[in-house]
Design an enzyme around this catalytic site. Structure first.
Site, PDB file in Angstrom:
ATOM      1  N   ASP A 151       0.874  -1.159   0.000  1.00 46.98           N
ATOM      2  CA  ASP A 151       0.000   0.000   0.000  1.00 46.98           C
ATOM      3  C   ASP A 151       0.917   1.216   0.000  1.00 46.98           C
ATOM      4  O   ASP A 151       1.570   1.515   1.001  1.00 46.98           O
ATOM      5  CB  ASP A 151      -0.896  -0.009   1.245  1.00 46.98           C
ATOM      6  CG  ASP A 151      -1.732   1.250   1.392  1.00 46.98           C
ATOM      7  OD1 ASP A 151      -1.592   2.173   0.566  1.00 46.98           O
ATOM      8  OD2 ASP A 151      -2.510   1.328   2.357  1.00 46.98           O
ATOM      9  N   VAL A 152       0.976   1.922  -1.127  1.00 46.56           N
ATOM     10  CA  VAL A 152       1.963   2.991  -1.272  1.00 46.56           C
ATOM     11  C   VAL A 152       1.658   4.202  -0.402  1.00 46.56           C
ATOM     12  O   VAL A 152       2.497   5.088  -0.254  1.00 46.56           O
ATOM     13  CB  VAL A 152       2.096   3.445  -2.747  1.00 46.56           C
ATOM     14  CG1 VAL A 152       2.744   2.353  -3.587  1.00 46.56           C
ATOM     15  CG2 VAL A 152       0.749   3.880  -3.320  1.00 46.56           C
ATOM     16  N   ASN A 176       5.152   4.762  -9.769  1.00 49.28           N
ATOM     17  CA  ASN A 176       4.203   4.634 -10.865  1.00 49.28           C
ATOM     18  C   ASN A 176       2.758   4.429 -10.404  1.00 49.28           C
ATOM     19  O   ASN A 176       1.832   4.777 -11.135  1.00 49.28           O
ATOM     20  CB  ASN A 176       4.625   3.450 -11.751  1.00 49.28           C
ATOM     21  CG  ASN A 176       3.528   3.031 -12.701  1.00 49.28           C
ATOM     22  OD1 ASN A 176       3.257   3.694 -13.699  1.00 49.28           O
ATOM     23  ND2 ASN A 176       2.875   1.918 -12.390  1.00 49.28           N
ATOM     24  N   TYR A 187      -7.241  14.471 -10.408  1.00 42.80           N
ATOM     25  CA  TYR A 187      -6.098  13.890 -11.111  1.00 42.80           C
ATOM     26  C   TYR A 187      -5.156  14.995 -11.567  1.00 42.80           C
ATOM     27  O   TYR A 187      -3.929  14.890 -11.414  1.00 42.80           O
ATOM     28  CB  TYR A 187      -6.603  13.070 -12.290  1.00 42.80           C
ATOM     29  CG  TYR A 187      -5.566  12.222 -12.969  1.00 42.80           C
ATOM     30  CD1 TYR A 187      -5.137  11.023 -12.406  1.00 42.80           C
ATOM     31  CD2 TYR A 187      -5.026  12.589 -14.202  1.00 42.80           C
ATOM     32  CE1 TYR A 187      -4.194  10.223 -13.043  1.00 42.80           C
ATOM     33  CE2 TYR A 187      -4.085  11.801 -14.845  1.00 42.80           C
ATOM     34  CZ  TYR A 187      -3.669  10.618 -14.261  1.00 42.80           C
ATOM     35  OH  TYR A 187      -2.736   9.835 -14.889  1.00 42.80           O
ATOM     36  N   LYS A 222      -1.221  15.208 -10.324  1.00 38.94           N
ATOM     37  CA  LYS A 222      -0.117  15.084 -11.269  1.00 38.94           C
ATOM     38  C   LYS A 222       0.665  16.386 -11.414  1.00 38.94           C
ATOM     39  O   LYS A 222       1.874  16.373 -11.655  1.00 38.94           O
ATOM     40  CB  LYS A 222      -0.642  14.607 -12.623  1.00 38.94           C
ATOM     41  CG  LYS A 222      -1.207  13.190 -12.598  1.00 38.94           C
ATOM     42  CD  LYS A 222      -0.175  12.168 -12.137  1.00 38.94           C
ATOM     43  CE  LYS A 222      -0.663  10.747 -12.283  1.00 38.94           C
ATOM     44  NZ  LYS A 222       0.372   9.735 -11.905  1.00 38.94           N
ATOM     45  N   THR A 241      -4.047   1.630 -21.164  1.00 37.62           N
ATOM     46  CA  THR A 241      -3.883   0.797 -19.977  1.00 37.62           C
ATOM     47  C   THR A 241      -5.256   0.550 -19.366  1.00 37.62           C
ATOM     48  O   THR A 241      -6.242   1.199 -19.746  1.00 37.62           O
ATOM     49  CB  THR A 241      -3.013   1.514 -18.943  1.00 37.62           C
ATOM     50  OG1 THR A 241      -3.690   2.729 -18.555  1.00 37.62           O
ATOM     51  CG2 THR A 241      -1.640   1.855 -19.513  1.00 37.62           C
TER      52      THR A 241
END
Length: 258
Positions: free
Chosen positions: A63-64, A90, A157, A161, A194
């Protein structure tokens, strides 16, 4: 072959998409690859396939957003492999929502995974890389064209980013001025085919039509494929990019050139 020969690489979000492609190309080019994700079955399958094809790989659940887990995983990698040369932050998610439609819960979740986890991963990588002998390494943070330009239905988002873009520059300057020998760069893909982008297509009700719309939007005539991005990450991770830090590698089929 051998562009990252002998290096040890940690890639978050490595079970599929950009992370999987990056793991595969790193292994092909000689790195020992540690893939992390929360999609355990998929991540383990990727690692096993890399091993079956002669590469060096392992999978770990991560879990980042968990600070303690970051320290545990980086320490484990050093204990088992002797060093950590490459970290690719990533892991990411998307929320298809305008500013008016974005909930605070959704905002925090997107920024927790896409932004705060990149901070945690970068900080842990620096802690490890500056202490090893020889010191140094490469950190690659996956941002997006959404870190460069606004997109009306990706409010959270965009914010996450954009934060990755400028945070990367701050970390790169700190590492360089401290003499750590650590490079920190960001990569800015456009829409790449993706599972995450396919999910956006599903939200429109017609994935095939969404794909065609993306093809028309990009001057080069198609959306990206994961390997298009993975090769850019490979370059930044390799010694070929030894004079590259604090940079933005835009891989976008020309869409931001207009």
């Amino acid at each position: 072959m051998g562009r990252v020969e002998g290096k040890v690489a940690l890639i978050t979000g490595g079970a599929r998409g950009l992370g999987e492609a990056t793991g595969r190309v790193m292994a092909q080019e000689g790195a020992t690859v540690i893939l992390t994700d929360v999609l355990d079955a998929e991540g383990e399958a990727v690692a096993k396939d890399i091993l079956a094809n002669g590469g060096k790989a392992a999978y770990l659940h991560q879990d980042v957003t968990d600070e303690a887990v970051w320290a545990a995983i980086t320490d484990r990698i050093v204990a088992e492999h002797g060093r950590l040369d490459i970290v690719v932050n990533n892991a990411g998610i998307v929320l298809d929502a305008t500013v008016e439609d974005t909930t605070l819960e959704g905002w925090r979740r997107v920024n927790g995974i896409n932004n705060e986890a990149v901070f945690l991963g970068t900080r842990e990588a620096i802690r490890v890389m500056k202490a090893q002998d020889p010191k140094g390494g490469s950190i690659v943070n996956i941002s997006s064209i959404a870190g460069l330009v606004g997109i009306d239905n990706l409010a959270a988002y965009n914010a996450s980013k954009g934060a990755v873009r400028l945070f990367t520059k701050s970390a790169a300057l700190h590492a360089a001025k401290s003499g750590y020998g650590i490079r920190v760069n960001s990569v800015h893909p456009s829409y790449t085919w993706t599972p995450m982008v396919q999910h956006l297509g599903d939200n429109t009700g017609d994935r095939d039509a969404f794909y065609e719309a993306l093809a028309q939007a990009h001057p080069i005539g198609r959306p990206g494929q994961p390997m298009d991005i993975a090769y850019g990450v490979l370059y930044l991770a390799s010694d070929e990019a030894s004079w590259v830090t604090g940079s933005e590698l835009v891989i976008d089929g020309g869409i931001t050139a207009a």
